[in-house]
Design an enzyme around this catalytic site. Structure first.
Site, PDB file in Angstrom:
ATOM      1  N   LYS A  81      -7.762  34.782  54.745  1.00 37.34           N
ATOM      2  CA  LYS A  81      -8.947  34.249  55.107  1.00 37.34           C
ATOM      3  C   LYS A  81      -9.654  33.309  54.341  1.00 37.34           C
ATOM      4  CE  LYS A  81     -12.814  36.592  55.581  1.00 37.34           C
ATOM      5  NZ  LYS A  81     -13.764  37.586  56.388  1.00 37.34           N
TER       6      LYS A  81
ATOM      7  N   SER B  59      -2.239  21.677  66.184  1.00 42.73           N
ATOM      8  CA  SER B  59      -2.093  22.303  64.914  1.00 42.73           C
ATOM      9  C   SER B  59      -3.388  22.269  64.196  1.00 42.73           C
ATOM     10  CB  SER B  59      -0.804  22.094  64.204  1.00 42.73           C
ATOM     11  OG  SER B  59      -1.269  20.467  63.634  1.00 42.73           O
TER      12      SER B  59
ATOM     13  N   GLY C 100      -4.542  18.050  68.375  1.00 45.37           N
ATOM     14  CA  GLY C 100      -4.109  18.139  69.807  1.00 45.37           C
ATOM     15  C   GLY C 100      -5.269  18.962  70.743  1.00 45.37           C
ATOM     16  N   PRO C 101      -4.737  19.726  71.471  1.00 45.06           N
ATOM     17  CA  PRO C 101      -6.036  20.454  72.431  1.00 45.06           C
ATOM     18  C   PRO C 101      -6.888  21.340  71.422  1.00 45.06           C
ATOM     19  CG  PRO C 101      -3.665  20.767  73.109  1.00 45.06           C
ATOM     20  CD  PRO C 101      -3.394  19.879  71.900  1.00 45.06           C
ATOM     21  N   ALA C 102      -6.521  21.702  70.518  1.00 42.39           N
ATOM     22  CA  ALA C 102      -7.493  22.705  69.669  1.00 42.39           C
ATOM     23  C   ALA C 102      -8.852  21.587  69.449  1.00 42.39           C
ATOM     24  CB  ALA C 102      -6.838  23.068  68.369  1.00 42.39           C
TER      25      ALA C 102
ATOM     26  N   THR D 132      -2.949  28.669  66.417  1.00 45.67           N
ATOM     27  CA  THR D 132      -2.420  27.470  66.206  1.00 45.67           C
ATOM     28  C   THR D 132      -1.391  27.663  64.918  1.00 45.67           C
ATOM     29  OG1 THR D 132      -2.355  24.941  66.265  1.00 45.67           O
ATOM     30  CG2 THR D 132      -4.212  26.223  64.866  1.00 45.67           C
ATOM     31  N   TYR D 133      -0.881  26.670  64.302  1.00 46.74           N
ATOM     32  CA  TYR D 133      -0.129  26.655  63.058  1.00 46.74           C
ATOM     33  C   TYR D 133      -0.684  25.880  62.099  1.00 46.74           C
ATOM     34  CZ  TYR D 133       2.240  22.773  64.841  1.00 46.74           C
ATOM     35  OH  TYR D 133       2.626  21.364  65.527  1.00 46.74           O
TER      36      TYR D 133
END
Length: 115
Positions: free
Chosen positions: A9, A25, A73-75, A57-58
């Site tokens: 974390k 990502s 991207g969409p994130a 995501t990655y």
């Protein structure tokens, strides 16, 4: 029996950038990745403290010691620059092994730098 538990974390980092027109990502400062035991392409969960959004995501490796935390991207629609997030990764382990496992938790400063 295998169970999922916290592996790593990065607690409370600020979004420094959001790039909507990207494949997707999260880009993370390489030093933070290393300290948290997170590797490139690893699946992570992002929890946005400012608005409650959660997404998976990655990871893409960012420039070392830059403090970079960029949603791509969409994130990028799930957070704004300056939002505070938590980055979490999980691992599957045997139940008995999981009882002994200690996750890696990193608490960066307010500039996303290691303390």
């Amino acid at each position: 029996m295998q169970i999922q538990l916290l592996k790593s974390k990065i607690h409370r980092v600020k979004i420094t950038q959001a790039e909507l027109h990207y494949v997707g990502s999260i880009t993370i400062d390489e030093a933070l990745m290393e300290a948290a035991n997170i590797i490139e392409n690893e699946k992570v969960q992002i929890v946005n403290i400012n608005n409650g959004e959660r997404l998976e995501t990655y990871v893409i490796k960012g420039e070392r010691d830059s403090g970079q935390i960029c949603l791509n991207g969409p994130a990028a629609r799930k957070a704004q620059v300056g939002d505070v997030i938590i980055i979490i990764s999980y691992a599957s382990m045997d139940f008995e092994e999981a009882k002994k496992y200690k996750p890696t938790i990193v608490f960066p400063d307010d500039q996303n730098k290691l303390i």
